[in-house]
Design a protein around this motif. Structure first.
Motif, PDB file in Angstrom:
ATOM      1  N   PRO A  36       0.301   6.651   5.463  1.00 56.89           N
ATOM      2  CA  PRO A  36       0.950   5.650   4.612  1.00 56.89           C
ATOM      3  C   PRO A  36       2.349   5.301   5.116  1.00 56.89           C
ATOM      4  O   PRO A  36       2.987   6.091   5.807  1.00 56.89           O
ATOM      5  CB  PRO A  36       1.046   6.366   3.259  1.00 56.89           C
TER       6      PRO A  36
ATOM      7  N   ILE B 194      -3.588   5.970  -5.642  1.00 54.75           N
ATOM      8  CA  ILE B 194      -3.603   5.227  -4.387  1.00 54.75           C
ATOM      9  C   ILE B 194      -3.478   3.752  -4.720  1.00 54.75           C
ATOM     10  O   ILE B 194      -4.278   3.212  -5.496  1.00 54.75           O
ATOM     11  CB  ILE B 194      -4.923   5.460  -3.618  1.00 54.75           C
TER      12      ILE B 194
ATOM     13  N   GLN C  78      -3.590   0.012  -3.153  1.00 50.54           N
ATOM     14  CA  GLN C  78      -3.976  -0.831  -2.023  1.00 50.54           C
ATOM     15  C   GLN C  78      -3.852  -2.288  -2.450  1.00 50.54           C
ATOM     16  O   GLN C  78      -4.433  -2.695  -3.462  1.00 50.54           O
ATOM     17  CB  GLN C  78      -5.421  -0.549  -1.591  1.00 50.54           C
TER      18      GLN C  78
ATOM     19  N   ALA D 240      -8.027  10.101  -5.896  1.00 52.79           N
ATOM     20  CA  ALA D 240      -6.639  10.598  -5.861  1.00 52.79           C
ATOM     21  C   ALA D 240      -6.409  11.805  -6.771  1.00 52.79           C
ATOM     22  O   ALA D 240      -5.332  11.968  -7.341  1.00 52.79           O
ATOM     23  CB  ALA D 240      -5.651   9.483  -6.194  1.00 52.79           C
TER      24      ALA D 240
ATOM     25  N   ASN E  72       0.844  -1.192   0.000  1.00 54.37           N
ATOM     26  CA  ASN E  72       0.000   0.000   0.000  1.00 54.37           C
ATOM     27  C   ASN E  72       0.885   1.250   0.000  1.00 54.37           C
ATOM     28  O   ASN E  72       1.822   1.343   0.795  1.00 54.37           O
ATOM     29  CB  ASN E  72      -0.885   0.027   1.256  1.00 54.37           C
TER      30      ASN E  72
ATOM     31  N   LEU F 256       1.013   5.726  -1.621  1.00 55.30           N
ATOM     32  CA  LEU F 256       0.491   6.804  -2.453  1.00 55.30           C
ATOM     33  C   LEU F 256       1.545   7.168  -3.489  1.00 55.30           C
ATOM     34  O   LEU F 256       2.743   7.006  -3.258  1.00 55.30           O
ATOM     35  CB  LEU F 256       0.178   8.041  -1.609  1.00 55.30           C
TER      36      LEU F 256
ATOM     37  N   PHE G 145      -3.976   9.468   5.316  1.00 57.66           N
ATOM     38  CA  PHE G 145      -3.814   8.067   4.944  1.00 57.66           C
ATOM     39  C   PHE G 145      -2.880   7.285   5.874  1.00 57.66           C
ATOM     40  O   PHE G 145      -2.909   6.057   5.869  1.00 57.66           O
ATOM     41  CB  PHE G 145      -3.279   7.962   3.509  1.00 57.66           C
TER      42      PHE G 145
END
Length: 270
Positions: free
Chosen positions: A234, A137, A139, A152, A123, A125, A232
């Motif tokens: 991330p 994005i 995932q 996005a 995962n 960005l 997010f």
């Protein structure tokens, strides 16, 4: 399996083919985007007709894309009348092979997920900085498209609300206006009109005024990256676009992380 691959940009269409995960014989053809969407698709058709022995066609393109239907949901005036083009339907009818169509930044993110900086992350960005700011994005190694294949749109994050106006321009006050390479060049040209591209700007980077312009631009980049990091959480954000090959940009981003991101989020790898 031989897959014909195309990347449709505003300036050029890059095309080649992929065999066993290896890209071969990449060529460029002018897009002539101002001639419109019909011309762009006709150019693709002409290039495909020059090939044989392929099993599928993959297309990365500017614009918002319905990846299930392979159609263009929305494209701005850079490619007039591109909105609504049914690319997958048309090409499958003509060439009788499977066709996949995806947005260019989503395609770039998938490339990073499989072959690049995202290989070790399920995962992450992805943002690209160029004429505008694009986003994706990832995932579980796949693209998150959102409810209407338009997720996005990071360039539309509002970073300067005082500049937001009730006009038809949705990008007033938005990230793209301040953090794109276009924005950097615009600021540099206000100081010196000859600094009309990134290469010329970095050639003058020893000039303190130019360095200050770059530093302020990286602050604009950080506004968006901080917002996305706090939303997010991330483990990784991948940044791309021609300007990002400059080591100084990434160096400055890393220097500024602690100023913009809470300590509990600071593990994010950029």
């Amino acid at each position: 399996m031989k897959i014909l691959v195309f990347d449709i940009g505003g300036t050029s269409i890059k095309h080649g083919y992929c065999i066993d995960n290896t890209l071969k014989e990449v060529h460029e053809t002018p897009t002539d985007a101002k001639k419109g969407g019909r011309h762009v698709v006709d150019t693709i058709i002409s290039l495909i007709k020059e090939q044989d022995g392929y099993d599928a066609i993959g297309i990365s393109t500017a614009g918002q894309v319905n990846a299930e239907k392979g159609s263009i949901i929305y494209a701005n005036s850079n490619i007039p009348n591109y909105t609504g083009m049914q690319i997958r339907e048309e090409l499958e009818a003509l060439f009788h092979v499977p066709v996949a169509v995806e947005n260019d930044v989503n395609s770039a993110a998938l490339g990073e997920a499989i072959y690049g900086a995202g290989r070790t992350f399920d995962n992450f960005l992805c943002l690209t900085y160029g004429t505008g700011v694009g986003g994706a994005i990832i995932q579980d190694k796949t693209v998150y498209h959102g409810s209407s294949f338009s997720a996005a749109e990071f360039g539309a994050i509002v970073t300067h609300s005082e500049k937001r106006k009730c006009t038809a321009d949705f990008y007033d006050g938005c990230y793209e206006r301040y953090a794109s390479t276009t924005a950097l060049v615009k600021k540099a040209m206000e100081y010196d009109p000859s600094l009309d591209n990134g290469r010329k700007i970095f050639a003058q980077i020893d000039n303190p005024r130019v360095m200050n312009i770059l530093d302020a631009w990286v602050d604009e980049i950080m506004m968006g990256l901080a917002t996305l990091t706090h939303i997010f959480n991330p483990s990784c954000i991948i940044v791309g676009g021609g300007i990002m090959v400059q080591p100084l940009v990434i160096e400055k981003i890393h220097q500024k992380i602690s100023q913009y991101i809470m300590p509990s989020f600071a593990h994010v790898k950029i």
